[in-house]
Write an enzyme that holds these catalytic residues in place. Structure first.
Site, PDB file in Angstrom:
ATOM      1  N   LYS A 299      -7.301   0.851  -3.187  1.00  0.00           N
ATOM      2  CA  LYS A 299      -8.226   1.333  -2.170  1.00  0.00           C
ATOM      3  C   LYS A 299      -7.492   2.360  -1.322  1.00  0.00           C
ATOM      4  O   LYS A 299      -6.461   2.060  -0.724  1.00  0.00           O
ATOM      5  CB  LYS A 299      -8.699   0.171  -1.310  1.00  0.00           C
ATOM      6  CG  LYS A 299      -9.610   0.589  -0.168  1.00  0.00           C
ATOM      7  CD  LYS A 299     -10.148  -0.614   0.575  1.00  0.00           C
ATOM      8  CE  LYS A 299     -10.984  -0.190   1.752  1.00  0.00           C
ATOM      9  NZ  LYS A 299     -11.451  -1.351   2.544  1.00  0.00           N
TER      10      LYS A 299
ATOM     11  N   LYS B 136     -11.364   2.483  -5.462  1.00  0.00           N
ATOM     12  CA  LYS B 136     -12.269   2.899  -4.395  1.00  0.00           C
ATOM     13  C   LYS B 136     -11.630   3.980  -3.538  1.00  0.00           C
ATOM     14  O   LYS B 136     -10.478   3.814  -3.153  1.00  0.00           O
ATOM     15  CB  LYS B 136     -12.570   1.670  -3.541  1.00  0.00           C
ATOM     16  CG  LYS B 136     -13.372   1.928  -2.308  1.00  0.00           C
ATOM     17  CD  LYS B 136     -13.492   0.655  -1.537  1.00  0.00           C
ATOM     18  CE  LYS B 136     -14.186   0.970  -0.244  1.00  0.00           C
ATOM     19  NZ  LYS B 136     -14.231  -0.157   0.647  1.00  0.00           N
TER      20      LYS B 136
HETATM   21  C1  PBG Z   1     -13.445  -2.914   4.464  1.00  0.00           C
HETATM   22  C2  PBG Z   1     -14.337  -2.066   3.659  1.00  0.00           C
HETATM   23  C3  PBG Z   1     -14.605  -0.689   3.825  1.00  0.00           C
HETATM   24  C4  PBG Z   1     -15.525  -0.335   2.839  1.00  0.00           C
HETATM   25  C5  PBG Z   1     -15.796  -1.481   2.099  1.00  0.00           C
HETATM   26  N1  PBG Z   1     -15.028  -2.529   2.601  1.00  0.00           N
HETATM   27  C6  PBG Z   1     -14.252   0.276   4.858  1.00  0.00           C
HETATM   28  C7  PBG Z   1     -12.945   0.591   5.366  1.00  0.00           C
HETATM   29  O1  PBG Z   1     -11.900   0.406   4.751  1.00  0.00           O
HETATM   30  O2  PBG Z   1     -12.985   1.079   6.496  1.00  0.00           O
HETATM   31  C8  PBG Z   1     -16.088   1.044   2.661  1.00  0.00           C
HETATM   32  C9  PBG Z   1     -17.258   1.180   1.796  1.00  0.00           C
HETATM   33  C10 PBG Z   1     -18.007   2.436   1.928  1.00  0.00           C
HETATM   34  O3  PBG Z   1     -17.577   3.430   2.539  1.00  0.00           O
HETATM   35  O4  PBG Z   1     -19.096   2.481   1.362  1.00  0.00           O
HETATM   36  N2  PBG Z   1     -14.039  -4.152   4.757  1.00  0.00           N
END
Ligand code: PBG
Length: 325
Positions: free
Chosen positions: A195, A248
């Site tokens: 991520k 992601k």
């Molecule tokens: C963290 C989380 C995030 C997303 C999914 N789970 C955001 C972050 O790291 O700030 C982002 C998903 C998206 O942008 O659609 N719980």
């Protein structure tokens, strides 16, 4: 007249032959639809940067989830916005917190719908970081113990799968251990293994009210410049017991999806995040691109890169097109 040696166009001549040689096919079974759930009753508050998506109270979540299931979506992922936040994200570990009550309501109303929970603290902490703080940084090991509590209440409330997204070292191992010790050996873990610290999460942070109140997530999420490091992250998560590996965001990281798929041959998921969705929606709203065409092309590209599963805000619209064929 110069004649080509071979004519690639032979296999593009009409729809029939194009259908026959098509390499990648999308199915509604590939999609996981995200939902945002808030406290209250009768709430359906549109998220302006994510057209078609709202913050829903549990009653409306149940309705929307049932409709999605009837329209061919078999799996959803839940993000909770609690009534009150604190330094450690207590609501996420409370069996009467927003997510646990949502899970019980959904399991009762739509038992066949496959429920995935996001396992993280950023929506529940008052500082918006993904774990408790030590100074101005997240305390990794203290976070693990909290994530263990979070997955247990989620599993007890009906989660079919858990998806840790906080990028803490050791999170998959800690969660696997907690689940196994509590008799939830059969609940799979879909790890947000790679991520990235991405600007594409902007609309989500409005939707989930989870923007960090100071600083950024660069000490735990990955540097967008790094590919090899993503493979090391994935390797650790596989070793620690992850069942599905996620990359992601999706479209800016298609190379990573492909490398993860090829190196590990694991079921691989990709999250087409809020910013990717919002860009397509905004351009289509201006008539700069054809919405449906670009939506399907974007999903196809993610699958072609190697994703078996796609978490996408387009799930409903894309499934409708696929089911109409
Ligand atoms: C963290 C989380 C995030 C997303 C999914 N789970 C955001 C972050 O790291 O700030 C982002 C998903 C998206 O942008 O659609 N719980």
């Amino acid at each position: 007249m110069i004649k080509p040696f071979y004519r690639m166009r032979r296999l593009r001549k009409n729809p029939q032959i194009r259908n026959m040689v098509r390499e990648t096919l999308l199915s509604p079974n590939d999609f996981i639809l995200p939902f945002f759930v808030v406290e209250g009753d009768g709430i359906d508050k549109p998220i302006s940067s994510m057209p078609g998506h709202s913050q829903l109270s549990i009653d409306n979540l149940v309705k929307a989830a049932r409709e999605a299931y009837e329209a061919g979506i078999q799996s959803i992922i839940l993000f909770g916005i609690p009534g009150s936040k604190d330094a450690i994200g207590s609501d996420s570990m409370d069996k009467d917190g927003i997510i646990c009550r949502s899970l019980r309501a959904l399991k009762e109303a739509v038992p066949e719908l496959y429920l995935i929970t996001d396992v993280c603290l950023c929506e529940y902490t008052d500082h918006g970081h993904c774990g408790p703080l030590q100074g101005h940084d997240v305390d990794n090991d203290a976070t693990l113990a909290l994530l263990q509590k979070q997955v247990i209440v989620q599993a007890e409330s009906g989660a079919d799968m858990v998806a840790p997204s906080g990028m803490m070292d050791g999170m998959v191992g800690a969660i696997r251990e907690a689940l196994d010790e509590s008799g939830f050996e059969d609940i799979p873990i879909m790890s947000y293994a790679a991520k990235f610290a991405s600007g594409f999460y902007g609309p989500f942070r409005d939707a989930a009210e989870s923007a960090p109140q100071f600083g950024d997530r660069n000490t735990y999420q990955m540097d967008p410049a790094n590919g090899n490091e993503a493979l090391r992250e994935a390797a650790l998560d596989v070793e620690e017991g992850a069942d599905i590996i996620m990359v992601k965001p999706a479209m800016p990281y298609l190379d990573i999806i492909r490398r993860v798929k090829e190196d590990f041959a694991m079921p691989t998921a990709a999250y087409q995040v809020s910013g990717e969705f919002a860009m397509i929606k905004a351009a289509a709203a201006n008539d700069w691109i054809d919405h449906d065409r670009v939506m399907m092309e974007s999903l196809l590209s993610i699958k072609r890169a190697g994703a078996d599963l796609i978490l996408t805000y387009f799930a409903r619209e894309a499934a409708a097109i696929l089911n109409a064929k």
